[in-house]
Design an enzyme around this catalytic site. Structure first.
Site, PDB file in Angstrom:
ATOM      1  N   CYS A 179       0.816  -1.224   0.000  1.00  0.00           N
ATOM      2  CA  CYS A 179       0.000   0.000   0.000  1.00  0.00           C
ATOM      3  C   CYS A 179       0.847   1.271   0.000  1.00  0.00           C
ATOM      4  O   CYS A 179       0.297   2.372  -0.059  1.00  0.00           O
ATOM      5  CB  CYS A 179      -0.941   0.001   1.198  1.00  0.00           C
ATOM      6  N   HIS A 212      -2.787   7.056   3.978  1.00  0.00           N
ATOM      7  CA  HIS A 212      -3.320   5.862   3.340  1.00  0.00           C
ATOM      8  C   HIS A 212      -4.643   5.497   4.024  1.00  0.00           C
ATOM      9  O   HIS A 212      -4.804   5.661   5.229  1.00  0.00           O
ATOM     10  CB  HIS A 212      -2.330   4.706   3.447  1.00  0.00           C
ATOM     11  N   ASN A 258     -10.053   0.278   0.991  1.00  0.00           N
ATOM     12  CA  ASN A 258      -8.617   0.365   0.740  1.00  0.00           C
ATOM     13  C   ASN A 258      -8.345  -0.076  -0.702  1.00  0.00           C
ATOM     14  O   ASN A 258      -8.442  -1.261  -1.009  1.00  0.00           O
ATOM     15  CB  ASN A 258      -7.876  -0.540   1.738  1.00  0.00           C
TER      16      ASN A 258
END
Ligand SMILES: CC(C)(COP(=O)(O)OP(=O)(O)OC[C@H]1O[C@@H](n2cnc3c(N)ncnc32)[C@H](O)[C@@H]1OP(=O)(O)O)[C@@H](O)C(=O)NCCC(=O)NCCS
Length: 333
Positions: free
Chosen positions: A117, A257, A287
């Site tokens: 990520c 994030h 996500n």
């Protein structure tokens, strides 16, 4: 002495697929509820790419085309195209090569970057160097993931978290004092034990057995990842603030994030920021791994002013994490 060249983000392009998977629909697939997901993660819905034969590059190319159009950039002008992804179209060739072909980008070299990520943040760091050295004038970075291709929709521990999407940024030499000021990235390979895809690589190639054991899906020890994410993103962002004398007053935006609203809130708190300064769009996308940062910046673009102080921070599989200090270069969308 010649002036240092700074890399600036001069445009954004995004794409999310039409299909929306809601918490209510998920509740019919696994033993979960809208209330549990909203309270523990903060996600209401996520976009899912449906359609036979469609992969990450199909979303990425839409984001790149939109970026080129918005920035009046001809595909021929692009010097380098970088793609950050954990769900490449195939093991090889690089998805970046496929995106370049589909977008008509012929004069650039292109390659993929895998940093979980944190891929988009690492990608911004790498891309900025090609601009800062004066080597290239137009670098495209696209972060894209079809997370739905590696999610087990019978596993309630992972299936609520992830969504699909793509986002691209153009990096060019800054014309003024704005742009990417600094970054600090980190890696700790210990994370491989807690968040990974067990099969399909060279250690455990695909076999009937690995498919039967569902080893091509995301494996995650959520609590461990959670604890690391909160401390690592918070610490590295606070360090970046201190290094540049940024305070909760002078820092305009945190761009974190989007994996869990509780992680986002905890990171903002560690940095002493009021919630109004913390960008959040997890509710609508979940996500999206490599697409998260560009989707977030694009969603907030009309709230951003040129010269605003931003810290982008991420945490992901690896473990990988980092913080980047950016003086925003654009005014409005
Ligand atoms: C995954 C995560 C949401 C789980 O939340 P949690 O509060 O830590 O929950 P736990 O894993 O401790 O599980 C507690 C219980 O909730 C259950 N649970 C997990 N997901 C659930 C869901 N979607 N619906 C209902 N119950 C769920 C578990 O099965 C467990 O029940 P059990 O004790 O009967 O087995 C959370 O740990 C997290 O966000 N981790 C970080 C994820 C992340 O950042 N990943 C990406 C990094 S790039």
């Amino acid at each position: 002495m010649s002036k240092k060249i700074r890399a600036a983000i001069t445009g954004l392009g995004t794409f999310t697929p039409d299909y929306i998977l809601t918490n209510d629909e998920l509740s019919k697939m696994v033993d979960t509820s809208d209330e549990w997901i909203m309270t523990r993660i903060g996600i209401k819905e996520r976009h899912i790419l449906k359609g036979e034969g469609l992969g990450t590059s199909d979303m990425a190319v839409e984001a790149v085309k939109s970026l080129l159009e918005k920035t009046n950039t001809s595909p021929d002008e692009v010097d380098l195209l970088l793609c950050s992804t954990v769900t490449p179209d195939m093991m090889f060739p690089a998805t970046a090569n496929i995106i370049s072909d589909k977008a008509g980008i012929k004069n650039a070299f292109s390659f993929d970057l895998n940093a979980g990520c944190s891929g988009f943040l690492y990608g911004l760091s790498v891309a900025s160097q090609f601009v800062e050295t004066g080597k290239y004038k137009k670098v495209v970075l696209v972060g894209a993931d079809k997370m739905s291709s590696i999610i087990d929709y019978t596993d309630r521990k992972t299936c609520a978290i992830f969504g699909d999407g793509a986002g691209a940024a153009l990096l060019e030499p800054s014309q003024d004092e704005t742009g990417i000021i600094d970054f600090n990235n980190a890696t700790d390979g210990i994370g491989r034990h807690h968040l990974h895809q067990k099969a399909g690589g060279s250690v455990k190639p695909a076999s009937f057995e690995t498919v039967a054991n569902k080893e091509h899906f995301v494996y995650q020890e959520g609590q461990t990842v959670f604890k690391y994410a909160v401390s690592r993103m918070g610490d590295i962002s606070v360090d970046m603030m201190k290094k540049h004398g940024l305070t909760s007053e002078t820092l305009d935006w945190l761009v974190p994030h989007q994996a869990n609203l509780r992680i986002i809130d905890a990171t903002g708190r560690r940095m002493g920021l009021p919630s109004e300064k913390v960008m959040v769009n997890i509710r609508e996308y979940g996500n999206t791994t490599n697409a998260t940062i560009p989707l977030l910046l694009a969603d907030y673009a009309d709230k951003l002013n040129k010269g605003d102080n931003l810290i982008i921070t991420t945490f992901g599989a690896g473990f990988t994490w980092g913080a980047m200090y950016v003086k925003w270069s654009l005014q409005g969308n």
